[in-house]
Write a protein that holds these residues in place. Sequence first.
Motif, short mmCIF file in Angstrom:
data_model
loop_
_atom_site.label_atom_id
_atom_site.label_comp_id
_atom_site.label_asym_id
_atom_site.label_seq_id
_atom_site.Cartn_x
_atom_site.Cartn_y
_atom_site.Cartn_z
N ILE A 5 6.57 -2.72 -44.55
CA ILE A 5 7.46 -1.59 -44.35
C ILE A 5 7.70 -0.85 -45.67
O ILE A 5 8.08 0.31 -45.68
N ALA A 65 16.62 -0.54 -28.26
CA ALA A 65 15.73 -1.69 -28.41
C ALA A 65 15.83 -2.61 -27.21
O ALA A 65 14.82 -3.07 -26.67
N ALA A 66 17.08 -2.85 -26.76
CA ALA A 66 17.27 -3.73 -25.61
C ALA A 66 16.59 -3.16 -24.38
O ALA A 66 15.94 -3.88 -23.62
N VAL A 93 12.68 -3.56 -24.74
CA VAL A 93 12.25 -4.94 -24.50
C VAL A 93 12.48 -5.31 -23.04
O VAL A 93 11.66 -6.00 -22.42
N VAL A 118 13.20 3.33 -40.02
CA VAL A 118 13.04 3.30 -41.47
C VAL A 118 12.26 4.53 -41.94
O VAL A 118 12.51 5.07 -43.01
N LEU A 165 10.16 0.24 -33.34
CA LEU A 165 11.43 0.95 -33.42
C LEU A 165 12.01 0.87 -34.83
O LEU A 165 12.46 1.88 -35.38
N VAL A 166 11.94 -0.32 -35.43
CA VAL A 166 12.39 -0.46 -36.80
C VAL A 166 11.60 0.48 -37.71
O VAL A 166 12.16 1.16 -38.56
N ALA A 226 20.84 2.39 -31.38
CA ALA A 226 19.54 1.79 -31.68
C ALA A 226 19.41 0.44 -30.99
O ALA A 226 18.34 0.11 -30.44
N ALA A 227 20.50 -0.34 -30.98
CA ALA A 227 20.47 -1.65 -30.34
C ALA A 227 20.23 -1.51 -28.84
O ALA A 227 19.42 -2.23 -28.25
N ALA A 229 9.69 -3.89 -30.79
CA ALA A 229 10.87 -3.99 -31.65
C ALA A 229 10.51 -3.57 -33.07
O ALA A 229 11.25 -2.81 -33.72
N LEU A 238 24.10 2.72 -34.81
CA LEU A 238 23.58 1.36 -34.79
C LEU A 238 23.55 0.80 -33.37
O LEU A 238 22.57 0.21 -32.93
#
Lengths: 305, 281
Positions: free
Chosen positions: A153, A283-284, A287, A245, A240-241, A279-280, A237, A276
Amino acid sequence: MKQVVAVLTVIAAIVALWYGSCVPMNIKGVLTELERGGAEVQPPSAKERRDMSEIGLTLNNSFAIPATWAQDRPRLPAPHQVAVELWETTILKKITSKRSLIYHAWVTLSATMLGFAIGTGLGILLAVGIVHSRVMDLSVMPWAIVSQTIPIIALAPMIIVVLYSVGIQGIIPKAVISAYLSFFPVVVGMVKGLRSPDAMQLDLLQTYSATKGQGFWKLRLPASMPYLFTSLKIGIAASLVGAIVGELPTGAVAGLGARLLAGSYYGQTVQIWSALFAAAILAACLVGVLSVLERNILRRMGMAQ
Amino acid sequence: MILVFCAFGVWILGWWLNSRLASGPYADTRVVRFLAPMIFGATVILIWELLVNGLEVSLVILPAPSVIWDRFWDSLPILWADFVQTIIKGAFSGYIIGCGAAFLMAIAVDRWDFLRLGLLPVGNFVAALPIVGTAPILVMWFGFDWHSKAAVVVVMVFFPMLVNTVAGLREATTMQRDLMETYAASYWQSFLKLRLPAAMPFIFNGLKISTTLALIGAIVAEFFGSPTLGMGFRISTSVGQLSLDMVWAEIVVAALAGTAFYGLVAMIEKAVTFWHPSQRG
């Protein structure tokens, strides 16, 4: 049933802990504000308060506790403040608005999905190559494994700037970062999956005088599906990070990462926390969608446990 | 133009060499297994060097490996200071605190069934989230120095480590546990002599996943504010100054540090879990 109760208890404990830690985290700022507003504060001088511990201040000024959950720019916002901000910036705002989190989430999501598609596609292709070519297995596979131990990264800021200087900007640079972050997990997982049929099964196909192509489509590819889905979940996941970033180093104006960065520049803690959580949740959801797909596809193929 | 053709030639030569090695009689020996990736790596670097020189790619797009190499040796003191700040102080201390806390938590979770039922789904959920996002908050709380980076690393490694350790502590079979029971072993005796050793492969799996996460956390957290040294700081400022050779030198350091860190944990694993099938043969 017991599990639901247990999970809810743990979540309730986390929320209670969160409310509890808001008090000592925010008490100093609250007391300063209250003093300016003319309230009696113990001890009265700012200098003495600075040297006192947060717990001591709370005990001396217990009347100020409710105020710690309603500050404008708290060090730690209370859960309901974050929830209200999330509600206001998703449901109550128009999605075209620059302040709507759905708009920002969509910017990040589109880069994530594009990058994920590219990374997964290339990863599967390379895995097929590695499984079928001894040369590639010997020469490329060790590097694919080593690359997982490297914080790749760190390349993100450079990719953005370099692509910008050759005239590419917008969604592509972020998608490139997402792509290479999801690429290596997919390669490693897929190679494992394509190799998972055992010698007996391969021999059986040989006795049917199946060609290499038939062996691939009818045995290796179906057998690799559980491995593929496991690595897809890791990959999305990571994608997405990567997209988040990728928005940081250039000061992008839109996207969840940009929202985080802007919040940290201007001290808008509630905004950081809501970004935040967005984003969580994103992501959830990603997935979760993959898990549903996995369950259905594996059941159709008769592989679900 | 000649250099571009040279690059092409190098590619063919490398491919030929490796295919000879792979289909030759020694294909399964250790030497070839080591040599083939090395040849591939050397080929890639040579082609990179030749293409950058041959096509006269600008330094601000892609510096040649030789330039990066020079820069690496010229700025060793800076790189070392960045390494100490980010890896030793930030990533390493956070890694130890985070993995240690997760290990203790896992013992508690394993002891009380209610905690396991409640905390494990939450832990699994959190392990998949983009936790790097907490970096701006933690930088705000703990200041710009390495403490905030260590805090980010703690949060990042905690849940993967917790989930793996808990899975490992449940690894001992009912038969083995019953045997401990017939020995009248106490909880801690059976924990130390049976369940902890049985959990080691899982614990080390968690530790290995965490090494990469720790480096990522420490570097990305520096994008949100840092003192004037550190690898993430150097990368973001050097990108701003378009001195890409410095960025690549930092990436070399990050790659070396990541591989060495992982290798160290893998070596300890080999010594501790020598009995496990994956370590034999």
